[in-house]
Design an enzyme around this catalytic site. Structure first.
Site, mmCIF file in Angstrom:
data_model
loop_
_atom_site.group_PDB
_atom_site.id
_atom_site.type_symbol
_atom_site.label_atom_id
_atom_site.label_comp_id
_atom_site.label_asym_id
_atom_site.label_seq_id
_atom_site.Cartn_x
_atom_site.Cartn_y
_atom_site.Cartn_z
ATOM 1 N N THR A 185 18.651 -19.534 -16.304
ATOM 2 C CA THR A 185 17.318 -19.757 -15.236
ATOM 3 C C THR A 185 17.073 -21.312 -14.773
ATOM 4 O O THR A 185 16.364 -21.310 -13.788
ATOM 5 C CB THR A 185 15.771 -19.398 -16.193
ATOM 6 O OG1 THR A 185 15.915 -20.148 -17.297
ATOM 7 C CG2 THR A 185 16.013 -18.070 -16.575
ATOM 8 N N ASP A 186 17.705 -22.225 -15.367
ATOM 9 C CA ASP A 186 17.668 -23.595 -15.083
ATOM 10 C C ASP A 186 17.810 -23.809 -13.433
ATOM 11 O O ASP A 186 17.178 -24.446 -12.811
ATOM 12 C CB ASP A 186 18.592 -24.333 -15.523
ATOM 13 C CG ASP A 186 18.183 -24.831 -17.082
ATOM 14 O OD1 ASP A 186 17.169 -24.474 -17.596
ATOM 15 O OD2 ASP A 186 18.940 -25.630 -17.738
ATOM 16 N N THR A 229 21.005 -18.431 -20.812
ATOM 17 C CA THR A 229 20.229 -18.086 -21.791
ATOM 18 C C THR A 229 20.704 -16.701 -22.098
ATOM 19 O O THR A 229 20.454 -15.976 -23.315
ATOM 20 C CB THR A 229 18.779 -18.370 -21.617
ATOM 21 O OG1 THR A 229 18.671 -19.666 -21.298
ATOM 22 C CG2 THR A 229 18.007 -17.979 -22.900
#
Length: 348
Positions: free
Chosen positions: A93-94, A18
């Site tokens: 961030t996943d 992201t």
């Protein structure tokens, strides 16, 4: 010695995510920005006098990273870190809680590796990527972070990779360390570590993509159908048990049989707290399961336990060594029981 020679030096490895996304022609956002573009977007970086080198390592969303991407990254960091004070990794961030812990297991040098990212992509108001990246660079350059392995810096908090979890789908305060809290904070541009890790848990082997370690979350009324279906296709298994490490009684024979063939680790699905050892005595309790050969994850949540087991399987060590490793990493045995060196006093 000139001021240029004593400037701290940090290498930033960009993996996408992201933090590096921009709008696509078909709608939504996708990774597109280079490491140079990420650095150029940081207000005040020049005032820090930190010398930054960038490496465009991958351009992927966090969900598409593989174990082999992380092991290759660990090698790349090791190759370049001799002349740097620390490294920073930017990614989606996943999977930060997984990639950071795997890096922590593989990274042996004194210099820190700091992982960060963003919850708000650069097209949104209040995008958090630049602030997180600046804080990560400041942490990686600071001597306090040495010997702490891999850290996650997010929202001006400094977390140990072995503890941190993503806890919210959209909040910029998503990363939390339920067991122990943050190690420290970024205050006025300076890292302040209030706690320090006293031991490292390095594994002398690198996991591969085709090792299969599954997580099975136990639920109300679980009759073992999914467990039976998965059990013949995995090299190791993590059970995310109910409460303090419990399963329905009907699952006990299945798990006992499995534990005689492959490593089966017992964790808790609660998100905080440790697997118990001797409190409950009913069939399917933690005491019952551990007596049948399951290995306690201690304070490690199921996702961290899977990463550790996956990595341990690469060493070809036996169940006794796997149990010793989980005892030390899970916080319920002395750190000295870790099967490999853990001394933080060694090195530069």
């Amino acid at each position: 010695m000139s001021s240029a020679e004593i400037r701290p030096r940090v290498i930033v490895f960009a993996l996408g995510g992201t933090i590096a996304m921009s709008r696509t022609s078909t709608g939504g956002v996708a990774p597109a920005l280079s490491a140079d573009q990420l650095i150029a977007a940081i207000p005040g970086l020049g005032d820090t006098e930190i010398e930054v080198e960038v490496v465009d390592f991958r351009q992927l969303p966090g969900a598409s990273l593989k174990v082999s991407d992380v092991t290759a990254l660990a090698d790349a960091i090791d190759d370049r870190l001799a002349n740097a004070d620390g490294a920073v990794v930017t990614q989606g961030t996943d999977t930060i809680e997984e990639t950071a812990y795997l890096l922590d297991l593989l990274h042996t040098a004194a210099q820190p590796v700091v992982v960060t990212g963003a919850m708000r992509n650069p097209t949104l108001a209040g995008a958090d990527g630049p602030a997180n990246l600046l804080a990560a660079i400041q942490t990686a350059a600071d001597p306090q972070a040495r010997h702490q392995g891999c850290l996650v810096v997010f929202g001006d908090e400094i977390h140990a990779a072995r503890r941190v979890r993503k806890t919210h789908t959209t909040s910029t305060a998503t990363f939390q360390s339920a067991n122990g809290g943050p190690l420290g904070y970024i205050v006025e541009g300076h890292p302040r570590l209030l706690n320090h890790l006293t031991h490292r848990t390095n594994v002398p082997a690198k996991p591969v993509d085709d090792t299969r370690v599954a997580i099975m979350t136990i639920v109300l009324g679980d009759d073992g159908t999914t467990l039976r279906a998965v059990s013949e296709h995995v090299d190791g298994l993590v059970i995310a048990g109910l409460g303090a490490g419990h399963v329905p009684a009907d699952l006990v024979p299945i798990l006992e049989n499995l534990a005689s063939r492959i490593p089966v680790v017992l964790a808790c699905r609660t998100g905080a707290g440790s697997v118990l050892e001797s409190t409950y005595g009913f069939p399917g309790s933690e005491r019952d399961l551990l007596s049948r050969g399951l290995i306690s994850a201690g304070y490690l949540d199921p996702i961290k336990a899977r990463i550790l087991l996956h990595t341990l399987l690469a060493t070809d060590c036996d169940n006794q060594a796997i149990a010793a490793a989980f005892g030390a990493a899970g916080g319920y045995r002395d750190p000295e029981t870790w099967p490999w060196p853990t001394d933080l006093s060694e090195g530069n």
